[in-house]
Write an enzyme that holds these catalytic residues in place. Sequence first.
Site, PDB file in Angstrom:
ATOM      1  N   CYS A 176      33.177  48.592  43.390  1.00 26.07           N
ATOM      2  CA  CYS A 176      32.719  47.513  42.493  1.00 26.07           C
ATOM      3  C   CYS A 176      33.778  47.171  41.468  1.00 26.07           C
ATOM      4  O   CYS A 176      34.272  48.041  40.771  1.00 26.07           O
ATOM      5  CB  CYS A 176      31.547  47.987  41.646  1.00 26.07           C
ATOM      6  SG  CYS A 176      30.052  48.156  42.478  1.00 26.07           S
TER       7      CYS A 176
ATOM      8  N   GLU B 263      37.776  38.842  49.295  1.00 24.43           N
ATOM      9  CA  GLU B 263      37.535  40.136  49.927  1.00 24.43           C
ATOM     10  C   GLU B 263      36.042  40.325  50.206  1.00 24.43           C
ATOM     11  O   GLU B 263      35.190  39.869  49.450  1.00 24.43           O
ATOM     12  CB  GLU B 263      38.068  41.255  49.032  1.00 24.43           C
ATOM     13  CG  GLU B 263      39.589  41.172  48.920  1.00 24.43           C
ATOM     14  CD  GLU B 263      40.224  42.296  48.121  1.00 24.43           C
ATOM     15  OE1 GLU B 263      41.295  42.763  48.539  1.00 24.43           O
ATOM     16  OE2 GLU B 263      39.677  42.712  47.096  1.00 24.43           O
TER      17      GLU B 263
ATOM     18  N   CYS C 168      28.978  43.527  51.113  1.00 23.83           N
ATOM     19  CA  CYS C 168      29.184  42.949  49.784  1.00 23.83           C
ATOM     20  C   CYS C 168      30.060  41.704  49.955  1.00 23.83           C
ATOM     21  O   CYS C 168      31.204  41.804  50.399  1.00 23.83           O
ATOM     22  CB  CYS C 168      29.873  44.001  48.918  1.00 23.83           C
ATOM     23  SG  CYS C 168      30.272  43.420  47.276  1.00 23.83           S
TER      24      CYS C 168
ATOM     25  N   CYS D 245      36.610  44.057  34.568  1.00 26.02           N
ATOM     26  CA  CYS D 245      36.527  43.658  35.986  1.00 26.02           C
ATOM     27  C   CYS D 245      37.859  43.114  36.477  1.00 26.02           C
ATOM     28  O   CYS D 245      38.441  42.229  35.855  1.00 26.02           O
ATOM     29  CB  CYS D 245      35.435  42.598  36.139  1.00 26.02           C
ATOM     30  SG  CYS D 245      35.363  41.883  37.794  1.00 26.02           S
TER      31      CYS D 245
ATOM     32  N   CYS E  27      35.125  39.058  32.337  1.00 29.74           N
ATOM     33  CA  CYS E  27      34.602  40.347  31.900  1.00 29.74           C
ATOM     34  C   CYS E  27      35.783  41.318  31.825  1.00 29.74           C
ATOM     35  O   CYS E  27      36.576  41.415  32.764  1.00 29.74           O
ATOM     36  CB  CYS E  27      33.533  40.844  32.870  1.00 29.74           C
ATOM     37  SG  CYS E  27      32.198  39.643  33.042  1.00 29.74           S
TER      38      CYS E  27
ATOM     39  N   CYS F 265      37.271  34.205  39.551  1.00 30.67           N
ATOM     40  CA  CYS F 265      36.050  34.017  38.756  1.00 30.67           C
ATOM     41  C   CYS F 265      36.439  33.310  37.470  1.00 30.67           C
ATOM     42  O   CYS F 265      37.495  33.587  36.912  1.00 30.67           O
ATOM     43  CB  CYS F 265      35.427  35.385  38.440  1.00 30.67           C
ATOM     44  SG  CYS F 265      33.789  35.283  37.681  1.00 30.67           S
TER      45      CYS F 265
END
Length: 392
Positions: free
Chosen positions: A369, A116, A129, A143, A140, A136
Amino acid sequence: MTASAPITQDVLTLPRKLPEGGKINIVGLTRDQLRAALIAAGTPEKQAKMRLGQIWQWVYHFGIRDFSQMTNLGKDYRALLDEKFEIAVPEVVSRQISADGTRKYLVRIAGGHEVETVYIPEENRGTLCISSQVGCTLTCSFCHTGTQKLVRNLTAGEIVGQVMLARDDLGEWPVPGEPKDETRLVSNVVLMGMGEPLYNFEAVRDAMKVVMDNEGLTLSRRRITLSTSGVVPEIARTAEEIGCLLAVSFHATTDEVRDRLVPINKRWNIETLLAALRDYPRLSNSERITFEYVMLKGVNDSDADARRLVKLIAGIPAKINLIPFNEWPGAPYQRSDWERIEAFADIVYKAGYASPIRTPRGEDIMAACGQLKSATERARKSAKDIAAEAGL
Ligand code: SAH
Ligand code: SF4
Protein backbone atom coordinates in the site's frame (compact mmCIF):
# COMPACT_ATOMS: atom_id res chain seq x y z
CA MET A 1 11.26 -2.27 3.55
CA THR A 2 13.12 -5.46 2.70
CA ALA A 3 16.28 -4.95 0.70
CA SER A 4 16.13 -8.30 -1.11
CA ALA A 5 15.84 -8.33 -4.87
CA PRO A 6 12.57 -9.36 -6.46
CA ILE A 7 12.30 -13.08 -7.01
CA THR A 8 11.48 -12.78 -10.68
CA GLN A 9 11.14 -9.94 -13.05
CA ASP A 10 10.25 -10.93 -16.53
CA VAL A 11 9.41 -8.59 -19.30
CA LEU A 12 6.38 -9.85 -21.13
CA THR A 13 6.03 -9.07 -24.76
CA LEU A 14 2.43 -10.02 -25.20
CA PRO A 15 0.82 -9.18 -28.52
CA ARG A 16 -1.69 -6.77 -27.05
CA LYS A 17 -2.52 -3.67 -28.95
CA LEU A 18 -3.36 -0.25 -27.73
CA PRO A 19 -6.62 0.98 -29.22
CA GLU A 20 -6.25 1.64 -32.93
CA GLY A 21 -7.61 4.74 -34.56
CA GLY A 22 -11.23 4.48 -35.56
CA LYS A 23 -12.20 1.28 -33.81
CA ILE A 24 -14.36 1.31 -30.70
CA ASN A 25 -12.99 -0.66 -27.80
CA ILE A 26 -15.68 -2.93 -26.41
CA VAL A 27 -13.91 -3.31 -23.07
CA GLY A 28 -15.32 -0.88 -20.54
CA LEU A 29 -18.59 -0.08 -22.34
CA THR A 30 -21.64 -0.61 -20.17
CA ARG A 31 -24.39 -2.85 -21.55
CA ASP A 32 -26.38 0.20 -22.67
CA GLN A 33 -23.38 1.78 -24.35
CA LEU A 34 -22.45 -1.43 -26.14
CA ARG A 35 -25.99 -1.99 -27.31
CA ALA A 36 -26.11 1.52 -28.77
CA ALA A 37 -22.73 1.03 -30.43
CA LEU A 38 -23.80 -2.27 -31.99
CA ILE A 39 -26.91 -0.66 -33.46
CA ALA A 40 -24.89 2.29 -34.75
CA ALA A 41 -22.56 -0.20 -36.43
CA GLY A 42 -25.44 -1.79 -38.33
CA THR A 43 -26.84 -4.48 -36.02
CA PRO A 44 -30.63 -4.64 -36.61
CA GLU A 45 -32.38 -3.30 -33.52
CA LYS A 46 -34.40 -6.47 -33.09
CA GLN A 47 -31.24 -8.54 -32.82
CA ALA A 48 -29.30 -6.12 -30.66
CA LYS A 49 -30.25 -7.63 -27.31
CA MET A 50 -29.26 -11.12 -28.35
CA ARG A 51 -26.00 -10.04 -30.01
CA LEU A 52 -25.10 -8.00 -26.97
CA GLY A 53 -25.58 -11.04 -24.72
CA GLN A 54 -23.46 -13.23 -26.98
CA ILE A 55 -20.61 -10.77 -27.32
CA TRP A 56 -20.69 -9.93 -23.62
CA GLN A 57 -20.29 -13.60 -22.73
CA TRP A 58 -17.32 -14.08 -25.06
CA VAL A 59 -15.55 -10.99 -23.84
CA TYR A 60 -16.21 -11.12 -20.10
CA HIS A 61 -16.98 -14.75 -19.35
CA PHE A 62 -14.51 -16.47 -21.66
CA GLY A 63 -11.93 -13.70 -22.07
CA ILE A 64 -11.91 -13.98 -25.87
CA ARG A 65 -10.11 -11.13 -27.68
CA ASP A 66 -10.68 -12.15 -31.25
CA PHE A 67 -14.04 -11.92 -33.03
CA SER A 68 -13.21 -14.91 -35.22
CA GLN A 69 -13.48 -17.14 -32.12
CA MET A 70 -17.08 -16.09 -31.45
CA THR A 71 -18.44 -19.23 -32.98
CA ASN A 72 -22.14 -18.57 -32.36
CA LEU A 73 -22.04 -15.47 -34.58
CA GLY A 74 -22.30 -15.60 -38.36
CA LYS A 75 -19.17 -15.07 -40.43
CA ASP A 76 -20.36 -11.81 -41.95
CA TYR A 77 -21.37 -10.41 -38.61
CA ARG A 78 -17.97 -11.29 -37.16
CA ALA A 79 -16.33 -9.47 -40.06
CA LEU A 80 -18.51 -6.43 -39.39
CA LEU A 81 -17.57 -6.45 -35.73
CA ASP A 82 -13.91 -6.75 -36.60
CA GLU A 83 -14.14 -3.77 -38.88
CA LYS A 84 -15.80 -1.50 -36.32
CA PHE A 85 -14.65 -2.76 -32.93
CA GLU A 86 -11.73 -4.09 -31.00
CA ILE A 87 -11.36 -5.90 -27.69
CA ALA A 88 -8.33 -4.28 -26.14
CA VAL A 89 -6.90 -4.40 -22.65
CA PRO A 90 -3.83 -2.44 -21.56
CA GLU A 91 -0.42 -3.90 -22.23
CA VAL A 92 1.59 -5.52 -19.43
CA VAL A 93 5.10 -4.09 -19.69
CA SER A 94 6.59 -6.05 -16.83
CA ARG A 95 5.56 -8.37 -14.06
CA GLN A 96 7.34 -8.82 -10.77
CA ILE A 97 6.57 -11.63 -8.35
CA SER A 98 7.33 -11.16 -4.66
CA ALA A 99 8.72 -13.81 -2.32
CA ASP A 100 5.20 -13.92 -0.82
CA GLY A 101 3.52 -14.55 -4.18
CA THR A 102 2.23 -11.00 -4.69
CA ARG A 103 2.35 -9.99 -8.34
CA LYS A 104 2.89 -6.45 -9.48
CA TYR A 105 2.13 -5.54 -13.07
CA LEU A 106 3.42 -2.43 -14.72
CA VAL A 107 0.67 -1.61 -17.18
CA ARG A 108 0.95 0.65 -20.19
CA ILE A 109 -2.10 2.57 -21.33
CA ALA A 110 -2.77 4.74 -24.38
CA GLY A 111 -0.38 7.64 -24.69
CA GLY A 112 2.46 5.53 -23.28
CA HIS A 113 1.47 6.25 -19.68
CA GLU A 114 1.94 3.66 -16.99
CA VAL A 115 0.08 2.51 -13.90
CA GLU A 116 0.55 -0.38 -11.51
CA THR A 117 -1.83 -3.21 -10.66
CA VAL A 118 -1.15 -5.63 -7.80
CA TYR A 119 -2.47 -9.15 -7.27
CA ILE A 120 -2.37 -10.45 -3.70
CA PRO A 121 -3.04 -14.19 -3.43
CA GLU A 122 -4.59 -15.45 -0.22
CA GLU A 123 -5.85 -18.86 0.81
CA ASN A 124 -8.82 -19.79 -1.39
CA ARG A 125 -9.12 -16.25 -2.72
CA GLY A 126 -7.15 -13.34 -4.08
CA THR A 127 -7.43 -9.59 -4.14
CA LEU A 128 -6.64 -7.42 -7.11
CA CYS A 129 -5.64 -3.87 -6.30
CA ILE A 130 -6.36 -1.64 -9.28
CA SER A 131 -5.49 1.94 -10.20
CA SER A 132 -7.92 4.62 -11.32
CA GLN A 133 -5.55 7.46 -12.28
CA VAL A 134 -1.99 7.86 -13.50
CA GLY A 135 -0.53 9.56 -10.43
CA CYS A 136 -2.82 11.53 -8.14
CA THR A 137 -3.78 15.18 -7.78
CA LEU A 138 -3.75 14.83 -4.02
CA THR A 139 -0.53 15.00 -2.10
CA CYS A 140 -0.86 12.86 1.00
CA SER A 141 2.55 13.26 2.56
CA PHE A 142 3.09 9.56 3.40
CA CYS A 143 2.08 8.21 -0.03
CA HIS A 144 4.49 7.49 -2.85
CA THR A 145 1.80 7.98 -5.50
CA GLY A 146 1.18 11.44 -4.05
CA THR A 147 4.68 12.48 -5.13
CA GLN A 148 3.71 11.83 -8.74
CA LYS A 149 1.68 14.53 -10.40
CA LEU A 150 -1.58 13.48 -12.03
CA VAL A 151 -1.03 12.64 -15.64
CA ARG A 152 -4.56 11.58 -16.51
CA ASN A 153 -7.67 9.72 -15.50
CA LEU A 154 -8.00 6.14 -16.65
CA THR A 155 -10.88 5.26 -18.95
CA ALA A 156 -13.47 2.69 -17.86
CA GLY A 157 -11.86 0.25 -20.32
CA GLU A 158 -8.45 0.72 -18.76
CA ILE A 159 -9.92 0.07 -15.32
CA VAL A 160 -11.83 -3.09 -16.36
CA GLY A 161 -8.79 -4.06 -18.44
CA GLN A 162 -6.70 -4.42 -15.29
CA VAL A 163 -9.03 -7.14 -14.04
CA MET A 164 -8.88 -8.86 -17.42
CA LEU A 165 -5.10 -8.76 -17.77
CA ALA A 166 -4.73 -10.24 -14.29
CA ARG A 167 -7.06 -13.07 -15.26
CA ASP A 168 -5.00 -13.57 -18.43
CA ASP A 169 -1.80 -13.82 -16.40
CA LEU A 170 -3.36 -16.15 -13.83
CA GLY A 171 -4.98 -18.31 -16.51
CA GLU A 172 -8.40 -17.74 -14.98
CA TRP A 173 -10.73 -17.79 -17.98
CA PRO A 174 -13.04 -20.80 -18.37
CA VAL A 175 -12.60 -22.78 -21.56
CA PRO A 176 -15.79 -23.05 -23.67
CA GLY A 177 -17.26 -26.53 -23.40
CA GLU A 178 -15.15 -27.55 -20.41
CA PRO A 179 -16.45 -27.77 -16.84
CA LYS A 180 -16.12 -24.51 -14.95
CA ASP A 181 -13.57 -24.34 -12.16
CA GLU A 182 -15.33 -22.61 -9.28
CA THR A 183 -12.24 -21.37 -7.42
CA ARG A 184 -11.80 -17.69 -7.97
CA LEU A 185 -8.22 -16.46 -8.11
CA VAL A 186 -9.38 -12.86 -8.46
CA SER A 187 -12.20 -13.05 -5.92
CA ASN A 188 -12.05 -9.44 -4.71
CA VAL A 189 -11.21 -6.09 -6.24
CA VAL A 190 -10.00 -3.09 -4.29
CA LEU A 191 -9.71 0.39 -5.76
CA MET A 192 -6.62 1.07 -3.69
CA GLY A 193 -3.94 1.43 -6.33
CA MET A 194 -2.81 4.69 -7.82
CA GLY A 195 -5.18 7.63 -7.81
CA GLU A 196 -8.26 8.93 -6.06
CA PRO A 197 -11.19 6.93 -7.50
CA LEU A 198 -13.78 9.54 -6.60
CA TYR A 199 -11.99 12.13 -8.74
CA ASN A 200 -12.65 9.84 -11.71
CA PHE A 201 -16.18 8.94 -10.72
CA GLU A 202 -17.92 8.14 -14.02
CA ALA A 203 -15.17 5.91 -15.38
CA VAL A 204 -14.86 4.06 -12.07
CA ARG A 205 -18.64 3.62 -11.86
CA ASP A 206 -18.98 2.32 -15.42
CA ALA A 207 -16.00 -0.01 -14.95
CA MET A 208 -17.47 -1.43 -11.74
CA LYS A 209 -20.82 -1.95 -13.47
CA VAL A 210 -19.03 -4.17 -15.95
CA VAL A 211 -17.05 -5.97 -13.25
CA MET A 212 -20.22 -6.57 -11.19
CA ASP A 213 -22.36 -7.72 -14.14
CA ASN A 214 -23.66 -11.16 -13.28
CA GLU A 215 -23.11 -12.59 -16.73
CA GLY A 216 -19.49 -11.60 -17.13
CA LEU A 217 -16.82 -11.05 -14.55
CA THR A 218 -19.50 -11.56 -11.87
CA LEU A 219 -17.86 -10.05 -8.82
CA SER A 220 -20.60 -9.05 -6.42
CA ARG A 221 -20.72 -5.49 -5.08
CA ARG A 222 -19.68 -6.82 -1.69
CA ARG A 223 -16.41 -8.03 -3.17
CA ILE A 224 -15.44 -4.61 -4.36
CA THR A 225 -14.00 -2.00 -2.03
CA LEU A 226 -13.44 1.56 -3.10
CA SER A 227 -10.96 3.54 -1.03
CA THR A 228 -11.23 7.31 -0.88
CA SER A 229 -9.17 9.95 0.86
CA GLY A 230 -12.47 11.68 1.63
CA VAL A 231 -14.06 13.32 -1.42
CA VAL A 232 -17.20 14.09 0.54
CA PRO A 233 -19.57 15.23 -2.28
CA GLU A 234 -19.10 11.92 -4.12
CA ILE A 235 -19.65 9.59 -1.16
CA ALA A 236 -23.46 9.47 -1.35
CA ARG A 237 -23.21 9.02 -5.12
CA THR A 238 -20.90 6.05 -4.59
CA ALA A 239 -23.56 4.43 -2.43
CA GLU A 240 -26.34 5.14 -4.90
CA GLU A 241 -24.63 4.54 -8.23
CA ILE A 242 -22.06 1.84 -7.39
CA GLY A 243 -23.13 0.34 -4.06
CA CYS A 244 -19.79 -1.27 -3.33
CA LEU A 245 -18.03 -1.38 0.03
CA LEU A 246 -16.30 1.79 1.13
CA ALA A 247 -12.94 2.32 2.76
CA VAL A 248 -11.75 5.70 3.89
CA SER A 249 -8.19 6.87 4.41
CA PHE A 250 -8.74 8.32 7.85
CA HIS A 251 -5.22 8.30 9.29
CA ALA A 252 -5.58 10.99 11.96
CA THR A 253 -7.85 12.01 14.81
CA THR A 254 -7.42 15.78 14.80
CA ASP A 255 -7.86 18.18 11.91
CA GLU A 256 -4.43 19.60 12.62
CA VAL A 257 -2.68 16.28 11.97
CA ARG A 258 -5.06 15.18 9.20
CA ASP A 259 -4.47 18.45 7.36
CA ARG A 260 -0.79 17.51 7.18
CA LEU A 261 -1.24 13.84 6.30
CA VAL A 262 -4.27 13.97 4.00
CA PRO A 263 -4.42 17.56 2.71
CA ILE A 264 -7.92 17.12 1.26
CA ASN A 265 -8.93 17.47 4.93
CA LYS A 266 -8.46 21.21 4.55
CA ARG A 267 -11.39 21.13 2.15
CA TRP A 268 -13.59 18.58 3.90
CA ASN A 269 -12.60 18.18 7.53
CA ILE A 270 -13.09 15.26 9.88
CA GLU A 271 -16.55 16.37 11.01
CA THR A 272 -17.84 16.82 7.44
CA LEU A 273 -16.34 13.52 6.40
CA LEU A 274 -17.88 11.64 9.32
CA ALA A 275 -21.30 13.08 8.55
CA ALA A 276 -21.11 11.69 5.00
CA LEU A 277 -19.85 8.33 6.27
CA ARG A 278 -22.68 7.98 8.75
CA ASP A 279 -25.18 7.83 5.89
CA TYR A 280 -23.20 5.41 3.72
CA PRO A 281 -24.21 2.03 5.19
CA ARG A 282 -27.90 2.88 4.89
CA LEU A 283 -27.63 4.34 1.40
CA SER A 284 -25.54 1.47 0.06
CA ASN A 285 -27.22 -1.22 2.12
CA SER A 286 -23.81 -2.48 3.24
CA GLU A 287 -22.75 -3.50 6.69
CA ARG A 288 -19.74 -1.47 7.58
CA ILE A 289 -17.12 0.98 6.51
CA THR A 290 -13.41 0.27 6.67
CA PHE A 291 -11.39 3.01 8.30
CA GLU A 292 -7.81 2.82 7.06
CA TYR A 293 -5.24 4.09 9.48
CA VAL A 294 -1.56 4.21 8.56
CA MET A 295 0.71 3.84 11.57
CA LEU A 296 3.34 6.57 11.55
CA LYS A 297 5.86 6.62 14.35
CA GLY A 298 5.31 9.51 16.75
CA VAL A 299 2.77 11.19 14.43
CA ASN A 300 -0.65 9.52 14.88
CA ASP A 301 0.03 6.38 16.90
CA SER A 302 -0.47 7.31 20.58
CA ASP A 303 -2.96 5.79 23.00
CA ALA A 304 -4.74 9.15 23.01
CA ASP A 305 -5.11 8.88 19.21
CA ALA A 306 -6.64 5.43 19.55
CA ARG A 307 -9.13 6.67 22.12
CA ARG A 308 -10.05 9.71 20.06
CA LEU A 309 -10.52 7.50 17.02
CA VAL A 310 -13.09 5.23 18.65
CA LYS A 311 -14.91 8.23 20.06
CA LEU A 312 -15.07 9.93 16.68
CA ILE A 313 -16.51 6.97 14.85
CA ALA A 314 -18.96 5.94 17.58
CA GLY A 315 -22.23 4.89 15.99
CA ILE A 316 -20.79 4.08 12.56
CA PRO A 317 -20.63 0.36 11.78
CA ALA A 318 -16.90 0.07 11.15
CA LYS A 319 -13.78 -1.98 10.91
CA ILE A 320 -10.46 -0.29 11.53
CA ASN A 321 -7.66 -1.43 9.30
CA LEU A 322 -4.29 -0.57 10.77
CA ILE A 323 -1.65 -0.27 8.07
CA PRO A 324 1.97 -0.31 9.21
CA PHE A 325 3.59 2.47 7.18
CA ASN A 326 5.32 1.15 4.06
CA GLU A 327 8.50 3.02 3.37
CA TRP A 328 9.60 4.32 0.02
CA PRO A 329 12.75 6.18 -1.05
CA GLY A 330 12.74 9.66 0.48
CA ALA A 331 9.68 9.10 2.68
CA PRO A 332 9.54 11.55 5.55
CA TYR A 333 8.06 9.07 8.07
CA GLN A 334 8.88 5.85 9.83
CA ARG A 335 6.72 2.85 10.63
CA SER A 336 5.47 2.71 14.22
CA ASP A 337 7.08 0.04 16.39
CA TRP A 338 5.24 -3.24 16.52
CA GLU A 339 4.42 -2.95 20.24
CA ARG A 340 2.92 0.49 19.59
CA ILE A 341 0.75 -0.85 16.77
CA GLU A 342 -0.44 -3.68 19.00
CA ALA A 343 -1.21 -1.34 21.90
CA PHE A 344 -3.20 0.89 19.52
CA ALA A 345 -5.03 -2.14 18.09
CA ASP A 346 -5.84 -3.30 21.59
CA ILE A 347 -7.60 -0.06 22.55
CA VAL A 348 -9.61 -0.10 19.34
CA TYR A 349 -10.49 -3.77 19.81
CA LYS A 350 -11.60 -3.27 23.40
CA ALA A 351 -13.90 -0.50 22.21
CA GLY A 352 -15.69 -3.15 20.15
CA TYR A 353 -14.18 -2.71 16.68
CA ALA A 354 -12.40 -5.32 14.59
CA SER A 355 -8.91 -3.92 14.22
CA PRO A 356 -6.84 -6.14 11.93
CA ILE A 357 -3.25 -5.08 11.37
CA ARG A 358 -2.65 -5.32 7.65
CA THR A 359 0.34 -7.51 6.91
CA PRO A 360 2.43 -5.72 4.32
CA ARG A 361 2.44 -7.76 1.12
CA GLY A 362 4.91 -7.53 -1.73
CA GLU A 363 7.23 -5.07 0.00
CA ASP A 364 10.29 -6.52 -1.71
CA ILE A 365 8.88 -5.44 -5.08
CA MET A 366 7.47 -2.11 -3.81
CA ALA A 367 3.93 -3.41 -4.25
CA ALA A 368 2.62 -2.68 -0.75
CA CYS A 369 0.00 0.00 0.00
CA GLY A 370 1.21 3.43 -0.88
CA GLN A 371 4.40 2.28 -2.60
CA LEU A 372 3.05 2.41 -6.12
CA LYS A 373 4.43 4.98 -8.47
CA SER A 374 5.09 4.69 -12.17
CA ALA A 375 7.88 6.38 -14.03
CA THR A 376 5.46 8.24 -16.30
CA GLU A 377 6.22 11.47 -14.54
CA ARG A 378 9.86 11.23 -13.72
CA ALA A 379 10.46 14.56 -12.10
CA ARG A 380 9.81 13.27 -8.62
CA LYS A 381 9.69 15.81 -5.87
CA SER A 382 12.82 15.75 -3.75
CA ALA A 383 12.82 14.34 -0.23
CA LYS A 384 13.26 17.92 0.97
CA ASP A 385 10.10 19.14 -0.80
CA ILE A 386 8.11 16.24 0.58
CA ALA A 387 9.29 16.90 4.12
CA ALA A 388 8.51 20.60 3.74
CA GLU A 389 4.96 19.82 2.55
CA ALA A 390 4.47 17.49 5.49
CA GLY A 391 5.40 20.38 7.76
CA LEU A 392 8.41 18.53 9.15
N1 SAH B 1 -6.44 7.29 -3.17
C1 SAH B 1 -7.19 6.39 -2.42
C2 SAH B 1 -6.85 4.94 -2.68
C3 SAH B 1 -5.39 4.53 -2.80
S1 SAH B 1 -4.38 4.32 -1.42
C4 SAH B 1 -7.06 6.70 -0.96
O1 SAH B 1 -6.23 7.51 -0.59
O2 SAH B 1 -7.83 6.15 -0.18
C5 SAH B 1 -4.79 2.86 -0.48
C6 SAH B 1 -4.45 3.04 1.02
O3 SAH B 1 -3.02 3.01 1.28
C7 SAH B 1 -4.92 4.39 1.53
O4 SAH B 1 -5.53 4.24 2.79
C8 SAH B 1 -3.64 5.16 1.65
O5 SAH B 1 -3.77 6.24 2.51
C9 SAH B 1 -2.68 4.10 2.12
N2 SAH B 1 -1.26 4.45 1.96
C10 SAH B 1 -0.72 5.36 1.14
N3 SAH B 1 0.62 5.41 1.29
C11 SAH B 1 0.93 4.48 2.23
C12 SAH B 1 2.16 4.03 2.78
N4 SAH B 1 3.31 4.52 2.38
N5 SAH B 1 2.11 3.05 3.71
C13 SAH B 1 0.92 2.51 4.09
N6 SAH B 1 -0.27 2.88 3.57
C14 SAH B 1 -0.27 3.87 2.66
FE1 SF4 C 1 -3.66 10.03 -3.73
FE2 SF4 C 1 -4.61 8.12 -2.07
FE3 SF4 C 1 -1.98 8.55 -2.27
FE4 SF4 C 1 -3.53 10.37 -1.07
S1 SF4 C 1 -3.16 8.23 -0.38
S2 SF4 C 1 -1.90 10.79 -2.58
S3 SF4 C 1 -5.38 10.23 -2.31
S4 SF4 C 1 -3.31 7.80 -3.90
